[in-house]
Design an enzyme around this catalytic site. Sequence first.
Site, PDB file in Angstrom:
ATOM      1  N   HIS A 172     -39.324  26.377  -0.458  1.00 33.60           N
ATOM      2  CA  HIS A 172     -38.286  25.501   0.105  1.00 33.60           C
ATOM      3  C   HIS A 172     -38.512  24.088  -0.452  1.00 33.60           C
ATOM      4  O   HIS A 172     -38.896  23.158   0.273  1.00 33.60           O
ATOM      5  CB  HIS A 172     -38.383  25.525   1.633  1.00 33.60           C
ATOM      6  N   GLN A 220     -36.886  20.793   1.155  1.00 29.18           N
ATOM      7  CA  GLN A 220     -37.505  20.364   2.404  1.00 29.18           C
ATOM      8  C   GLN A 220     -38.760  19.540   2.117  1.00 29.18           C
ATOM      9  O   GLN A 220     -39.008  18.501   2.729  1.00 29.18           O
ATOM     10  CB  GLN A 220     -37.870  21.596   3.244  1.00 29.18           C
ATOM     11  N   ARG A 223     -29.243  29.498  -0.913  1.00 32.93           N
ATOM     12  CA  ARG A 223     -30.273  29.917   0.057  1.00 32.93           C
ATOM     13  C   ARG A 223     -30.228  31.437   0.100  1.00 32.93           C
ATOM     14  O   ARG A 223     -29.213  32.023   0.505  1.00 32.93           O
ATOM     15  CB  ARG A 223     -29.973  29.320   1.437  1.00 32.93           C
ATOM     16  N   ASP A 264     -44.533  25.372  11.255  1.00 29.58           N
ATOM     17  CA  ASP A 264     -43.245  26.024  10.973  1.00 29.58           C
ATOM     18  C   ASP A 264     -43.197  27.270  11.856  1.00 29.58           C
ATOM     19  O   ASP A 264     -44.236  27.707  12.386  1.00 29.58           O
ATOM     20  CB  ASP A 264     -43.191  26.388   9.473  1.00 29.58           C
ATOM     21  N   CYS A 292     -40.378  21.417   9.697  1.00 28.50           N
ATOM     22  CA  CYS A 292     -39.137  21.465   8.914  1.00 28.50           C
ATOM     23  C   CYS A 292     -37.919  21.698   9.813  1.00 28.50           C
ATOM     24  O   CYS A 292     -36.808  21.361   9.433  1.00 28.50           O
ATOM     25  CB  CYS A 292     -39.232  22.549   7.858  1.00 28.50           C
ATOM     26  N   ARG A 317     -33.651  14.800   4.380  1.00 28.43           N
ATOM     27  CA  ARG A 317     -33.066  15.871   3.558  1.00 28.43           C
ATOM     28  C   ARG A 317     -31.863  15.316   2.799  1.00 28.43           C
ATOM     29  O   ARG A 317     -31.679  15.569   1.612  1.00 28.43           O
ATOM     30  CB  ARG A 317     -32.610  17.049   4.441  1.00 28.43           C
TER      31      ARG A 317
HETATM   32  N1   CP Z   1     -35.184  22.879   7.595  1.00 27.17           N
HETATM   33  C1   CP Z   1     -34.121  23.605   7.258  1.00 27.17           C
HETATM   34  O1   CP Z   1     -33.970  24.054   6.121  1.00 27.17           O
HETATM   35  O2   CP Z   1     -33.219  23.770   8.267  1.00 27.17           O
HETATM   36  P1   CP Z   1     -31.985  24.780   8.249  1.00 27.17           P
HETATM   37  O3   CP Z   1     -32.548  26.175   8.190  1.00 27.17           O
HETATM   38  O4   CP Z   1     -31.249  24.519   9.537  1.00 27.17           O
HETATM   39  O5   CP Z   1     -31.144  24.485   7.061  1.00 27.17           O
HETATM   40  N1  NVA Z   2     -40.005  29.383   7.141  1.00 29.81           N
HETATM   41  C1  NVA Z   2     -38.717  29.144   7.738  1.00 29.81           C
HETATM   42  C2  NVA Z   2     -38.187  27.820   7.296  1.00 29.81           C
HETATM   43  C3  NVA Z   2     -36.873  27.425   7.897  1.00 29.81           C
HETATM   44  C4  NVA Z   2     -36.344  26.123   7.384  1.00 29.81           C
HETATM   45  C5  NVA Z   2     -37.770  30.267   7.365  1.00 29.81           C
HETATM   46  O1  NVA Z   2     -37.759  30.681   6.194  1.00 29.81           O
HETATM   47  O2  NVA Z   2     -37.056  30.753   8.237  1.00 29.81           O
END
Ligand code: CP
Ligand code: NVA
Length: 308
Positions: free
Chosen positions: A130, A133, A103, A225, A265, A293
Amino acid sequence: MKKDFISIQDVSKDEVLDLFNLAIEVKNEVKKGQYRNVLNQMTMAMVFEKPSLRTRVSFEAGFTQLGGHAIYLGPNDISLGKRESVPDIARNLDRMTDIIMARTFSHKSIKQLAKYSKVPVINALSDYEHPCQVMADYLTIFEHKGKIDSMKFAFMGAGNNMSHSLMLMAGLMGMNMIVGCAEGYEPAESYLTISRELAEKSGAKIDITNDPIKAIKDADIVYTDVWASMGEEAEKGKRAKAFMKYQVNKELFTHAKDDALFMHCLPAHRGDEVTDDVIDSKNSVVFDEAENRLHAQKAVILRLMKKA
Ligand code: CP
Ligand code: NVA
């Protein structure tokens, strides 16, 4: 499947359907047992530049359930690109582990990890995409609607990693998608172009509008989101003003179909992009998405590692 899972562009429609079948199999209590030890003695490196609840827990728990061990490497552990270069990190991790998930802030970092690593790399969220997700989201839609095409999918929010991956998936699978978005915050042109190319083949339509009612009208699925993603916190106030009319509240939600699914998400910023009366309503499937997930990623891991 290709060596890495960096983007929805890395999978074909048939591969997505195959992954869903496998995910349903590993989710099924009776069949789950057969995958219990397939990753015995194997290790996953989990590289995180940003915080996480669902991604970390679902990957770590999932890898353990398959018999392997996952190592969490947080922002202060390896300082991607600061303590040493991303290619060097990849060339170290692939000597010691069997698969890497990452990430990152920059999508380029994940692409570099994949380029320089001999073991598979999974995108666990970047600034552009992502994909894990979205696999869980479409699995959830399949479970609730019995199909994943030919419906109206409304995304209410900013052009970001979520809207990009969702547009690619809609185009790939044949879902009609419309993004209801404040002017100046639209999804990247490149993602729109690729999604529309995919949609042309699948017979779907991908649109963007600045009109929230037009976006949500008669939708089968309403997704939102956070308005400011991780790394965009400084713009929170400015974005809140721009996006207030896209807030998915009870009034706006009445324009969707009665049986529309509400999806997010997570994490949700309650009172911003969604109100309690929608996220806690009978239409909401947000915790099914979160649980999926685990199952969807186990399927991705098994296929990438050629263990199923
Ligand atoms: N939806 C998601 O990726 O959650 P986190 O940021 O908590 O991993
Ligand atoms: N768009 C959000 C998604 C979190 C799972 C972010 O990148 O923070």
